[in-house]
Design a protein around this motif. Sequence first.
Motif, short mmCIF file in Angstrom:
data_model
loop_
_atom_site.label_atom_id
_atom_site.label_comp_id
_atom_site.label_asym_id
_atom_site.label_seq_id
_atom_site.Cartn_x
_atom_site.Cartn_y
_atom_site.Cartn_z
N GLY A 45 3.52 6.64 1.14
CA GLY A 45 4.76 6.41 1.88
C GLY A 45 5.69 5.45 1.16
N ARG A 46 6.71 5.06 1.89
CA ARG A 46 7.73 4.16 1.34
C ARG A 46 7.23 2.72 1.33
NH1 ARG A 46 12.66 5.40 0.70
NH2 ARG A 46 13.38 7.51 0.90
N THR A 47 8.07 1.82 0.79
CA THR A 47 7.70 0.42 0.67
C THR A 47 8.55 -0.46 1.57
OG1 THR A 47 7.22 0.86 -1.64
CG2 THR A 47 7.28 -1.44 -0.97
N PRO A 48 8.04 -0.89 2.73
CA PRO A 48 8.76 -1.82 3.59
C PRO A 48 8.47 -3.27 3.19
CG PRO A 48 6.82 -1.03 4.72
CD PRO A 48 6.83 -0.37 3.37
N LEU A 49 8.98 -3.67 2.05
CA LEU A 49 8.68 -5.01 1.52
C LEU A 49 9.13 -6.11 2.48
CD1 LEU A 49 7.61 -6.73 -0.81
CD2 LEU A 49 9.84 -6.50 -1.91
N ALA A 50 10.31 -5.98 3.07
CA ALA A 50 10.82 -7.00 3.98
C ALA A 50 9.88 -7.16 5.18
CB ALA A 50 12.22 -6.64 4.46
N GLU A 51 9.41 -6.04 5.73
CA GLU A 51 8.52 -6.12 6.88
C GLU A 51 7.20 -6.77 6.50
OE1 GLU A 51 10.43 -3.59 6.11
OE2 GLU A 51 11.61 -3.22 7.91
N GLY A 52 6.71 -6.52 5.31
CA GLY A 52 5.47 -7.14 4.86
C GLY A 52 5.61 -8.65 4.72
N THR A 89 2.29 -6.62 -5.25
CA THR A 89 3.31 -5.58 -5.15
C THR A 89 3.93 -5.29 -6.51
OG1 THR A 89 5.34 -4.91 -4.01
CG2 THR A 89 5.14 -7.23 -4.60
N ASP A 90 4.60 -4.15 -6.58
CA ASP A 90 5.41 -3.86 -7.76
C ASP A 90 6.85 -4.30 -7.52
OD1 ASP A 90 6.22 -1.92 -5.97
OD2 ASP A 90 5.55 -0.23 -7.18
N GLY A 91 7.15 -4.78 -6.32
CA GLY A 91 8.46 -5.32 -6.00
C GLY A 91 9.48 -4.30 -5.55
N ALA A 144 0.83 -1.20 0.00
CA ALA A 144 0.00 0.00 0.00
C ALA A 144 0.86 1.26 0.00
CB ALA A 144 -0.93 -0.01 1.21
N SER A 145 2.04 1.16 -0.58
CA SER A 145 2.98 2.29 -0.58
C SER A 145 2.57 3.34 -1.61
CB SER A 145 4.39 1.78 -0.88
OG SER A 145 4.44 1.26 -2.19
N GLY A 146 3.34 4.41 -1.65
CA GLY A 146 3.06 5.50 -2.57
C GLY A 146 3.17 5.10 -4.02
N SER A 147 4.09 4.19 -4.34
CA SER A 147 4.23 3.76 -5.73
C SER A 147 3.01 2.98 -6.20
CB SER A 147 5.49 2.91 -5.92
OG SER A 147 5.40 1.71 -5.19
N MET A 148 2.30 2.37 -5.27
CA MET A 148 1.08 1.64 -5.63
C MET A 148 -0.09 2.60 -5.80
SD MET A 148 1.81 -1.49 -5.93
CE MET A 148 0.25 -2.31 -5.79
N VAL A 190 -2.65 -8.62 5.19
CA VAL A 190 -1.53 -7.88 5.75
C VAL A 190 -1.20 -6.78 4.75
CG1 VAL A 190 0.93 -7.98 6.32
CG2 VAL A 190 -0.57 -9.83 7.02
N ALA A 191 -1.08 -5.55 5.24
CA ALA A 191 -0.71 -4.43 4.37
C ALA A 191 0.60 -3.85 4.85
CB ALA A 191 -1.79 -3.36 4.38
N PHE A 192 1.42 -3.42 3.91
CA PHE A 192 2.68 -2.80 4.29
C PHE A 192 2.87 -1.50 3.53
CE2 PHE A 192 3.34 -6.23 1.30
CZ PHE A 192 4.17 -5.72 0.32
N ARG A 193 3.23 -0.47 4.30
CA ARG A 193 3.50 0.85 3.75
C ARG A 193 4.17 1.69 4.82
NH1 ARG A 193 0.14 5.37 4.35
NH2 ARG A 193 -1.20 5.17 6.16
#
Length: 188
Positions: A87-94, A120-122, A22-26, A56-59
């Motif tokens: 916001g940023r993308t905390p992919l690892a935390e997600g 995700t866009d990765g 759910a980051s800004g790039s999305m 689960v959402a990550f942003r």
Amino acid sequence: TDLREAVREGREGNLVLFAVDASGSMGARQRMAAVKGAVLALLTDAYQRRDKVAVVAFRGGGAQTLLPATSSVLAASARLAELPSGGRTPLAEGLLAAAELLRVERLRDPRRRPLVLVLTDGRATTGERPLERAARAAAVLRAAAASCVVVDCESGPVRLGLARRLAAQLGATHHPLDAVTTSPLVDL
């Protein structure tokens, strides 16, 4: 041979875990609306098969369990509808939050087969060396022995292919977002 008895077979259900970026790039280019539409289509399919779902959402700075495992698709769709993006993308935390939720659900019901859909866009942009941290988190999720599907939400003329790389790290299948909205969950 004349004796007969009724034998009940229990239905073995699935746990479908949606890990949504759910980051800004999305949020750019109306991707989030397309992602929510795809997840709602998949939720309907999961409901028809009586699977449990979790979101689960990550942003921003971390990941959040929007919905613990439940069979209520209405609750899942309501939580998803109010999901903000930015916001940023905390992919690892997600990915780590998804692995933790799977661990807890395995303790509750070990017979349920887990399926993780990572939308995700990765792009990993939070923390120090975010792509390396995401690769380590992918290894943790892969060790959880859950079937994974990466839904690539990248669009536009410039594509980095990071979602495809994440799929390889997870040992997952890779599907573009357009294909997910037209395919039932069973096909994925």
